[in-house]
Design a protein around this motif. Sequence first.
Motif, PDB file in Angstrom:
ATOM      1  N   ARG A   1       0.872  -1.177   0.000  1.00  0.00           N
ATOM      2  CA  ARG A   1       0.000   0.000   0.000  1.00  0.00           C
ATOM      3  C   ARG A   1       0.900   1.214   0.000  1.00  0.00           C
ATOM      4  O   ARG A   1       1.886   1.256   0.720  1.00  0.00           O
ATOM      5  CB  ARG A   1      -0.858   0.022   1.260  1.00  0.00           C
ATOM      6  CG  ARG A   1      -1.807  -1.130   1.310  1.00  0.00           C
ATOM      7  CD  ARG A   1      -3.187  -0.623   1.560  1.00  0.00           C
ATOM      8  NE  ARG A   1      -4.104  -1.757   1.496  1.00  0.00           N
ATOM      9  CZ  ARG A   1      -5.133  -1.887   2.275  1.00  0.00           C
ATOM     10  NH1 ARG A   1      -5.386  -0.978   3.193  1.00  0.00           N
ATOM     11  NH2 ARG A   1      -5.940  -2.908   2.135  1.00  0.00           N
ATOM     12  N   ARG A   2       0.546   2.169  -0.810  1.00  0.00           N
ATOM     13  CA  ARG A   2       1.321   3.407  -0.861  1.00  0.00           C
ATOM     14  C   ARG A   2       0.552   4.521  -0.176  1.00  0.00           C
ATOM     15  O   ARG A   2      -0.639   4.696  -0.394  1.00  0.00           O
ATOM     16  CB  ARG A   2       1.605   3.805  -2.305  1.00  0.00           C
ATOM     17  CG  ARG A   2       2.592   2.906  -2.968  1.00  0.00           C
ATOM     18  CD  ARG A   2       3.082   3.525  -4.277  1.00  0.00           C
ATOM     19  NE  ARG A   2       4.072   2.670  -4.888  1.00  0.00           N
ATOM     20  CZ  ARG A   2       5.373   2.778  -4.665  1.00  0.00           C
ATOM     21  NH1 ARG A   2       5.831   3.704  -3.875  1.00  0.00           N
ATOM     22  NH2 ARG A   2       6.214   1.951  -5.255  1.00  0.00           N
ATOM     23  N   TYR A   3       1.270   5.244   0.646  1.00  0.00           N
ATOM     24  CA  TYR A   3       0.737   6.439   1.305  1.00  0.00           C
ATOM     25  C   TYR A   3       1.689   7.566   0.935  1.00  0.00           C
ATOM     26  O   TYR A   3       2.675   7.803   1.623  1.00  0.00           O
ATOM     27  CB  TYR A   3       0.675   6.243   2.823  1.00  0.00           C
ATOM     28  CG  TYR A   3      -0.198   5.080   3.230  1.00  0.00           C
ATOM     29  CD1 TYR A   3      -1.569   5.211   3.267  1.00  0.00           C
ATOM     30  CD2 TYR A   3       0.362   3.846   3.545  1.00  0.00           C
ATOM     31  CE1 TYR A   3      -2.387   4.142   3.615  1.00  0.00           C
ATOM     32  CE2 TYR A   3      -0.449   2.778   3.904  1.00  0.00           C
ATOM     33  CZ  TYR A   3      -1.810   2.936   3.942  1.00  0.00           C
ATOM     34  OH  TYR A   3      -2.609   1.876   4.291  1.00  0.00           O
ATOM     35  N   GLY A   4       1.402   8.199  -0.204  1.00  0.00           N
ATOM     36  CA  GLY A   4       2.346   9.191  -0.724  1.00  0.00           C
ATOM     37  C   GLY A   4       3.598   8.468  -1.196  1.00  0.00           C
ATOM     38  O   GLY A   4       3.536   7.571  -2.018  1.00  0.00           O
ATOM     39  N   ARG A   5       4.730   8.822  -0.623  1.00  0.00           N
ATOM     40  CA  ARG A   5       5.996   8.178  -0.985  1.00  0.00           C
ATOM     41  C   ARG A   5       6.315   6.975  -0.109  1.00  0.00           C
ATOM     42  O   ARG A   5       7.291   6.273  -0.333  1.00  0.00           O
ATOM     43  CB  ARG A   5       7.131   9.189  -0.877  1.00  0.00           C
ATOM     44  CG  ARG A   5       7.022  10.296  -1.905  1.00  0.00           C
ATOM     45  CD  ARG A   5       8.105  11.311  -1.730  1.00  0.00           C
ATOM     46  NE  ARG A   5       9.419  10.663  -1.699  1.00  0.00           N
ATOM     47  CZ  ARG A   5      10.564  11.300  -1.612  1.00  0.00           C
ATOM     48  NH1 ARG A   5      10.580  12.605  -1.528  1.00  0.00           N
ATOM     49  NH2 ARG A   5      11.704  10.644  -1.587  1.00  0.00           N
ATOM     50  N   VAL A   6       5.502   6.749   0.900  1.00  0.00           N
ATOM     51  CA  VAL A   6       5.751   5.674   1.866  1.00  0.00           C
ATOM     52  C   VAL A   6       5.022   4.410   1.425  1.00  0.00           C
ATOM     53  O   VAL A   6       3.874   4.467   1.001  1.00  0.00           O
ATOM     54  CB  VAL A   6       5.249   6.106   3.265  1.00  0.00           C
ATOM     55  CG1 VAL A   6       5.440   5.000   4.277  1.00  0.00           C
ATOM     56  CG2 VAL A   6       5.936   7.382   3.702  1.00  0.00           C
TER      57      VAL A   6
END
Length: 70
Positions: free
Chosen positions: A48-53
């Motif tokens: 899962r991507r949360y922005g760049r994370v």
Amino acid sequence: MSTKSSSRATSSIPPAAGFATAVEAAEFLRVSKAMLHKLVCAGKVPARRYGRVIRIPWAWLRDQAQAGAN
């Protein structure tokens, strides 16, 4: 900077945690963080991507450890 010992034992996986960080997942899979990112981009590791994370599901990591043990 502290160092952690890498262990593939499923008992070292926090049971309540839903997602591992990229560093945790890379250590667990015994690959570099860069290789983990390549595997995520190739679709071989769910994330899962949360922005760049990015976060990798512990459930998937647990399944991989069990599949490798068999």
